[in-house]
Design a protein around this motif. Structure first.
Motif, mmCIF file in Angstrom:
data_model
loop_
_atom_site.group_PDB
_atom_site.id
_atom_site.type_symbol
_atom_site.label_atom_id
_atom_site.label_comp_id
_atom_site.label_asym_id
_atom_site.label_seq_id
_atom_site.Cartn_x
_atom_site.Cartn_y
_atom_site.Cartn_z
ATOM 1 N N GLY A 1 0.791 -1.230 0.000
ATOM 2 C CA GLY A 1 0.000 0.000 0.000
ATOM 3 C C GLY A 1 0.815 1.267 0.000
ATOM 4 N N LEU A 2 2.131 1.155 -0.157
ATOM 5 C CA LEU A 2 2.967 2.354 -0.174
ATOM 6 C C LEU A 2 2.719 3.151 -1.446
ATOM 7 N N LEU A 3 2.513 4.441 -1.274
ATOM 8 C CA LEU A 3 2.279 5.350 -2.384
ATOM 9 C C LEU A 3 3.441 6.330 -2.508
ATOM 10 N N PRO A 4 3.654 6.908 -3.685
ATOM 11 C CA PRO A 4 4.740 7.886 -3.836
ATOM 12 C C PRO A 4 4.681 9.015 -2.818
ATOM 13 N N ALA A 5 3.487 9.418 -2.412
ATOM 14 C CA ALA A 5 3.350 10.504 -1.444
ATOM 15 C C ALA A 5 3.783 10.123 -0.036
ATOM 16 N N ASP A 6 3.987 8.831 0.207
ATOM 17 C CA ASP A 6 4.341 8.372 1.551
ATOM 18 C C ASP A 6 5.790 8.665 1.914
ATOM 19 N N GLY A 7 6.627 8.934 0.941
ATOM 20 C CA GLY A 7 8.011 9.279 1.248
ATOM 21 C C GLY A 7 9.007 8.506 0.401
ATOM 22 N N GLU A 8 10.288 8.707 0.704
ATOM 23 C CA GLU A 8 11.369 8.108 -0.076
ATOM 24 C C GLU A 8 11.446 6.598 0.096
ATOM 25 N N ILE A 9 11.865 5.943 -0.977
ATOM 26 C CA ILE A 9 12.179 4.522 -0.961
ATOM 27 C C ILE A 9 13.698 4.388 -1.063
ATOM 28 N N LEU A 10 14.296 3.665 -0.125
ATOM 29 C CA LEU A 10 15.734 3.413 -0.150
ATOM 30 C C LEU A 10 16.025 2.148 -0.936
ATOM 31 N N LEU B 1 16.491 1.362 17.065
ATOM 32 C CA LEU B 1 15.572 2.295 16.411
ATOM 33 C C LEU B 1 16.326 3.573 16.093
ATOM 34 N N GLN B 2 16.190 4.041 14.860
ATOM 35 C CA GLN B 2 16.890 5.228 14.421
ATOM 36 C C GLN B 2 15.889 6.229 13.844
ATOM 37 N N LYS B 3 16.354 7.381 13.461
ATOM 38 C CA LYS B 3 15.471 8.406 12.916
ATOM 39 C C LYS B 3 14.699 7.856 11.718
ATOM 40 N N GLU B 4 13.395 8.100 11.707
ATOM 41 C CA GLU B 4 12.561 7.610 10.617
ATOM 42 C C GLU B 4 12.879 8.382 9.331
ATOM 43 N N ARG B 5 13.271 7.636 8.293
ATOM 44 C CA ARG B 5 13.678 8.271 7.036
ATOM 45 C C ARG B 5 12.931 7.740 5.815
ATOM 46 N N TRP B 6 12.678 6.438 5.777
ATOM 47 C CA TRP B 6 12.224 5.800 4.546
ATOM 48 C C TRP B 6 10.794 5.283 4.684
ATOM 49 N N ALA B 7 10.020 5.450 3.622
ATOM 50 C CA ALA B 7 8.696 4.818 3.583
ATOM 51 C C ALA B 7 8.842 3.322 3.321
ATOM 52 N N GLY B 8 9.864 2.970 2.560
ATOM 53 C CA GLY B 8 10.110 1.565 2.233
ATOM 54 C C GLY B 8 11.533 1.362 1.794
ATOM 55 N N VAL B 9 11.927 0.098 1.692
ATOM 56 C CA VAL B 9 13.305 -0.248 1.346
ATOM 57 C C VAL B 9 13.304 -1.453 0.404
ATOM 58 N N VAL B 10 14.165 -1.403 -0.595
ATOM 59 C CA VAL B 10 14.538 -2.584 -1.376
ATOM 60 C C VAL B 10 15.982 -2.892 -1.007
ATOM 61 N N ASP B 11 16.206 -4.037 -0.357
ATOM 62 C CA ASP B 11 17.544 -4.344 0.160
ATOM 63 C C ASP B 11 18.121 -5.590 -0.486
ATOM 64 N N ALA B 12 19.322 -5.435 -1.038
ATOM 65 C CA ALA B 12 20.039 -6.557 -1.632
ATOM 66 C C ALA B 12 21.278 -6.924 -0.832
ATOM 67 N N ALA C 1 15.625 -0.166 10.772
ATOM 68 C CA ALA C 1 15.530 0.713 11.939
ATOM 69 C C ALA C 1 15.214 2.153 11.560
ATOM 70 N N GLN C 2 15.343 2.502 10.249
ATOM 71 C CA GLN C 2 15.079 3.862 9.783
ATOM 72 C C GLN C 2 13.763 3.988 9.017
ATOM 73 N N VAL C 3 13.015 2.885 8.926
ATOM 74 C CA VAL C 3 11.751 2.920 8.189
ATOM 75 C C VAL C 3 10.667 3.597 9.031
ATOM 76 N N ARG C 4 9.857 4.393 8.377
ATOM 77 C CA ARG C 4 8.781 5.103 9.054
ATOM 78 C C ARG C 4 7.706 4.140 9.553
ATOM 79 N N ARG D 1 7.213 0.015 15.523
ATOM 80 C CA ARG D 1 6.821 0.891 14.416
ATOM 81 C C ARG D 1 5.950 0.177 13.386
ATOM 82 N N GLY D 2 5.649 -1.070 13.625
ATOM 83 C CA GLY D 2 4.781 -1.796 12.707
ATOM 84 C C GLY D 2 5.382 -1.990 11.330
ATOM 85 N N VAL D 3 6.710 -2.044 11.259
ATOM 86 C CA VAL D 3 7.387 -2.257 9.985
ATOM 87 C C VAL D 3 7.203 -3.710 9.549
#
Length: 327
Positions: free
Chosen positions: A143-152, A209-220, A231-234, A260-262
């Motif tokens: 359900g992540l939308l572009p308006a939700d914030g940056e994707i890392l 837990l770190q400062k909330e920065r990302w709406a989502g992450v693609v991690d390789a 730990a930085q996901v909103r 944070r319900g991540v």
């Protein structure tokens, strides 16, 4: 006879050669494919260099991807002349794979080559790009939308990262790319990244837990990178984890997930069911600009695939390596 890369014995290094093989040696299967292009993925590089025990039986033709034309088929879904793509399903590990001019496989492993792409373009995407699409599907399905914030996107200059950036940008997301190659910032921004960060920011042990920065992450990357990114996901965000370039360990806590319900989505491309594969390729056909593939992909002949695998392990490869198996 046909040309192939053949791994004949395990060891350090394994016995690997560019050679010719008799068609009689092909494994069992109900579809025979004349291969046009294959690829080199990280897993293929591990197999060819022997850096990890990827190959389960010998001799083995590596190559977890292939695109080509059906030559013969006893499978009800496929006929001679059909253009097909194969990703995963254990080819190149337990069943002869795509770094050859011919393959015999199970028809259930194939999907139709999308009309939007040539065989070369399909392999410029390959398992890496198809995995990236599975990751984007997971985030969009969350359900992540572009308006939700940056994707890392971590491992940004790799095959998964490169295609993920292009797909996310095409879908309207703002993308931050993490890389250890600052000289490639221009390449990443050309793909659609808005910002580029040093992967060192994520590579060491950090706070639960770190400062909330990302709406989502693609991690390789896995390991500390995945832990720190999580730990930085909103609140209510999501992480799609698909790789282990930094390591298989997960040295973190449950804090992001229970405070944070991540959501952490594990992305498997090898055994993903066919309907999921088709949806991922439909997204690629819809959202990925074929012109971007010229930026992402570099082509090598089959005769240079062994040397290219070593460059992959050394970390000097950018984007995707497409292999022309007929030269």
């Amino acid at each position: 006879m046909f040309s192939a890369i053949l791994i004949e014995k395990s060891g350090t290094p394994p016995e690997v050669s560019a050679t010719t093989v008799s068609e009689d040696a092909l494994p069992e299967g109900d579809v025979t494919v004349d291969i046009a292009y294959s690829t080199l993925n990280y897993k293929d590089a591990l197999a060819i260099t022997g850096k990890s025990p990827v190959v389960r039986s010998f001799p083995m033709v590596p190559g977890i991807d292939l695109a080509g034309v059906v030559a013969e088929s006893s499978h009800p879904d496929w006929s001679a002349g059909d253009k097909v793509v194969l990703n995963g399903w254990g080819v190149g590990e337990t069943h002869w794979g795509g770094l050859a001019q011919r393959a015999r496989v199970r028809g259930d492993w194939l999907i139709a080559q999308p009309a939007a792409f040539t065989a070369r373009q399909a392999m410029a995407i390959g398992t890496a790009g198809y995995t990236a699409s599975l990751c984007v599907e997971a985030l969009a399905g969350h359900g992540l939308l572009p308006a939700d914030g940056e994707i890392l996107v971590t491992g940004a200059t790799g095959g998964v990262g490169s295609v993920a950036i292009a797909l996310l940008a095409a879908a309207g997301y703002t993308v931050a790319a993490a890389t250890g190659k600052p000289a490639e910032a221009g390449y990443l921004k050309d793909l659609g990244a808005s910002t580029v960060i040093d992967r060192a920011e994520l590579a060491e042990r950090g706070k639960p837990l770190q400062k909330e920065r990302w709406a989502g992450v693609v991690d390789a990357a896995g390991s500390h990178t995945l832990v720190n990114a999580s730990a930085q996901v909103r609140y209510g965000g999501a992480v799609a984890a698909c790789g282990l370039a930094q390591g298989m360990d997960l040295p973190g806590t449950v804090a992001p997930f229970i405070l944070r319900g991540v959501t952490l989505y594990g992305i498997d491309s090898v055994m993903a069911p066919t309907p999921r594969r088709i949806r991922a390729w439909e997204r690629l056909a819809r959202d990925l600009d074929p012109a971007a593939l010229d930026t992402i992909a570099t082509e090598v002949p089959l005769s240079e695939a062994i040397a290219a695998a070593s460059r992959f392990i050394d970390g000097t490869v950018r984007g995707r390596l497409v292999v022309d198996v007929n030269r």
